[in-house]
Design a protein around this motif. Structure first.
Motif, PDB file in Angstrom:
ATOM      1  N   VAL A  21       0.831  -1.208   0.000  1.00 21.10           N
ATOM      2  CA  VAL A  21       0.000   0.000   0.000  1.00 21.10           C
ATOM      3  C   VAL A  21       0.864   1.255   0.000  1.00 21.10           C
ATOM      4  O   VAL A  21       0.569   2.243  -0.685  1.00 21.10           O
ATOM      5  CB  VAL A  21      -0.957  -0.010   1.210  1.00 21.10           C
ATOM      6  N   ALA A  22       1.962   1.236   0.747  1.00 23.47           N
ATOM      7  CA  ALA A  22       2.863   2.387   0.778  1.00 23.47           C
ATOM      8  C   ALA A  22       3.458   2.662  -0.601  1.00 23.47           C
ATOM      9  O   ALA A  22       3.531   3.812  -1.044  1.00 23.47           O
ATOM     10  CB  ALA A  22       3.972   2.153   1.799  1.00 23.47           C
ATOM     11  N   CYS A  23       3.885   1.603  -1.290  1.00 29.56           N
ATOM     12  CA  CYS A  23       4.449   1.771  -2.628  1.00 29.56           C
ATOM     13  C   CYS A  23       3.418   2.290  -3.620  1.00 29.56           C
ATOM     14  O   CYS A  23       3.763   2.989  -4.578  1.00 29.56           O
ATOM     15  CB  CYS A  23       5.043   0.455  -3.115  1.00 29.56           C
ATOM     16  N   TRP A 187      -1.225  14.442   3.145  1.00 30.27           N
ATOM     17  CA  TRP A 187      -1.452  13.200   3.880  1.00 30.27           C
ATOM     18  C   TRP A 187      -0.947  11.956   3.153  1.00 30.27           C
ATOM     19  O   TRP A 187      -0.597  10.969   3.806  1.00 30.27           O
ATOM     20  CB  TRP A 187      -2.950  13.048   4.190  1.00 30.27           C
ATOM     21  N   LEU A 188      -0.926  11.949   1.847  1.00 30.61           N
ATOM     22  CA  LEU A 188      -0.466  10.759   1.141  1.00 30.61           C
ATOM     23  C   LEU A 188       1.005  10.431   1.435  1.00 30.61           C
ATOM     24  O   LEU A 188       1.332   9.274   1.740  1.00 30.61           O
ATOM     25  CB  LEU A 188      -0.697  10.909  -0.360  1.00 30.61           C
ATOM     26  N   PRO A 189       1.938  11.392   1.353  1.00 26.15           N
ATOM     27  CA  PRO A 189       3.328  11.042   1.692  1.00 26.15           C
ATOM     28  C   PRO A 189       3.494  10.603   3.149  1.00 26.15           C
ATOM     29  O   PRO A 189       4.259   9.671   3.437  1.00 26.15           O
ATOM     30  CB  PRO A 189       4.097  12.340   1.407  1.00 26.15           C
ATOM     31  N   LEU A 190       2.780  11.269   4.079  1.00 26.62           N
ATOM     32  CA  LEU A 190       2.881  10.880   5.486  1.00 26.62           C
ATOM     33  C   LEU A 190       2.346   9.461   5.710  1.00 26.62           C
ATOM     34  O   LEU A 190       2.948   8.659   6.441  1.00 26.62           O
ATOM     35  CB  LEU A 190       2.125  11.875   6.359  1.00 26.62           C
ATOM     36  N   ALA A 193       4.846   6.876   4.257  1.00 24.54           N
ATOM     37  CA  ALA A 193       6.020   6.688   5.115  1.00 24.54           C
ATOM     38  C   ALA A 193       5.671   5.882   6.360  1.00 24.54           C
ATOM     39  O   ALA A 193       6.426   4.982   6.770  1.00 24.54           O
ATOM     40  CB  ALA A 193       6.598   8.051   5.506  1.00 24.54           C
ATOM     41  N   ALA A 194       4.516   6.178   6.965  1.00 22.12           N
ATOM     42  CA  ALA A 194       4.114   5.440   8.161  1.00 22.12           C
ATOM     43  C   ALA A 194       3.873   3.970   7.859  1.00 22.12           C
ATOM     44  O   ALA A 194       4.277   3.078   8.629  1.00 22.12           O
ATOM     45  CB  ALA A 194       2.857   6.073   8.757  1.00 22.12           C
ATOM     46  N   LEU A 195       3.229   3.683   6.725  1.00 26.90           N
ATOM     47  CA  LEU A 195       2.973   2.293   6.362  1.00 26.90           C
ATOM     48  C   LEU A 195       4.262   1.543   6.049  1.00 26.90           C
ATOM     49  O   LEU A 195       4.418   0.363   6.410  1.00 26.90           O
ATOM     50  CB  LEU A 195       2.031   2.237   5.161  1.00 26.90           C
TER      51      LEU A 195
END
Length: 307
Positions: A21-23, A187-190, A193-195
């Motif tokens: 999901v992060a990728c 919010w998408l980059p944050l 990164a969290a995922l």
């Protein structure tokens, strides 16, 4: 043993889902950030399009558009005298090679972007289209033609002509999309990164999960670069027939230069992370485990020893 193996599989599965999901969110976040902070910033936009004043395709498109309008106005005011047409076009083509044209090009694009940004950020309802006043550009063109002693140049009108750049029915949709892009760019980059951090931390095989994250990031960068190239072809194919396509392509390339750089950067960083994980795992694969100690062997008793 079976319980431990099942726990490892569950942890690796959770890590794989988080990393996948992060990728997926990384290229979407880059795209949203480019639109919200790149295109929406007047200074960045002007810096991107200013070099286009020296592009031959752009100069040709501007000369054709401005020349047709000036000739139409002059023929109306000179009882259809078409002899001025070639002189007008030659003078305007010469004007596009001067510093005055570069100044007019920058001023016109700044006014255009300011008008669009005002419409997107203004909360008050608007019932009309977004327009830009091209009177300053027309005034500079007339001054250039008068300096070249072109006949009837003083008759070129320099009225405040409001040219529509966004239709009235599209303003509300663009305003809503602009706000969504602003939220997505934050919010998408944050979230990505969290995922990614969570996936690597939860997984039992962290090196393998980190390698997958690098490969997924590289793949996302490659797909983003392909999307930029495909978008160029689709946009140019959908343009009206009267639009100068080489000039439109030059504008598209200038505006998406940062996006292309970001896509190749994602590709390079992701590939570097995956390669580094693979190289650091090679010595561990080659390292042999120490052989277990051999069991002690019984030494024979000496001859004549008492048993």
């Amino acid at each position: 043993m079976g319980s431990w193996s099942g726990t490892r599989r569950v942890r690796d599965g959770i890590g794989a889902v988080c990393v996948a999901v992060a990728c997926l969110l990384v290229p979407l976040g880059v795209l949203a950030g480019w639109a919200a902070y790149g295109l929406a910033d007047t200074g960045r936009y002007v810096r991107a399009v200013t070099p286009l004043a020296d592009d031959p395709a752009v100069r040709e498109a501007v000369a054709d558009a401005v020349g047709d309008e000036v000739v139409r106005e002059l023929e109306t005011r000179t009882a259809g005298d078409s002899a001025v047409g070639p002189f007008v076009r030659d003078a305007i083509e010469s004007f596009t090679r001067t510093d005055a044209f570069r100044t007019a090009w920058e001023a016109g694009n700044r006014a255009l972007h300011d008008a669009v940004q005002h419409a997107l950020r203004d909360d008050t309802p608007s019932g009309g289209p977004v327009t830009v006043d091209l009177a300053p550009v027309t005034a500079q063109v007339r001054q250039r033609l008068e300096a070249d002693h072109m006949p009837y140049a003083h008759r070129i009108p320099v009225a405040h002509t409001e040219v529509p750049v966004v239709r009235a029915e599209d303003v509300a949709g663009l305003r809503q999309g602009y706000r969504l892009l602003g939220a997505a760019a934050l919010w998408l980059p944050l979230t990505a990164a969290a995922l990614a951090v969570t996936g690597v931390a939860v997984a039992a095989s962290r090196r393998r999960t980190l390698t997958a994250a690098g490969l997924g990031t590289a793949l996302g960068g490659a797909l983003l670069a392909l999307a930029v190239a495909a978008g160029r072809r689709l946009i140019l194919a959908d343009l009206p027939d009267d639009v100068h396509r080489p000039a439109a392509g030059a504008v598209y390339d200038a505006l998406t230069a940062t996006l292309r750089t970001a896509s190749w950067l994602l590709l390079a960083v992701g590939a570097a992370v995956a390669l580094a994980c693979w190289l650091t795992s090679r010595p561990a694969l080659r390292r042999r485990r120490p052989a277990p100690p051999a069991p002690p062997t019984a030494t024979p008793a000496p001859a004549g020893a008492r048993t």
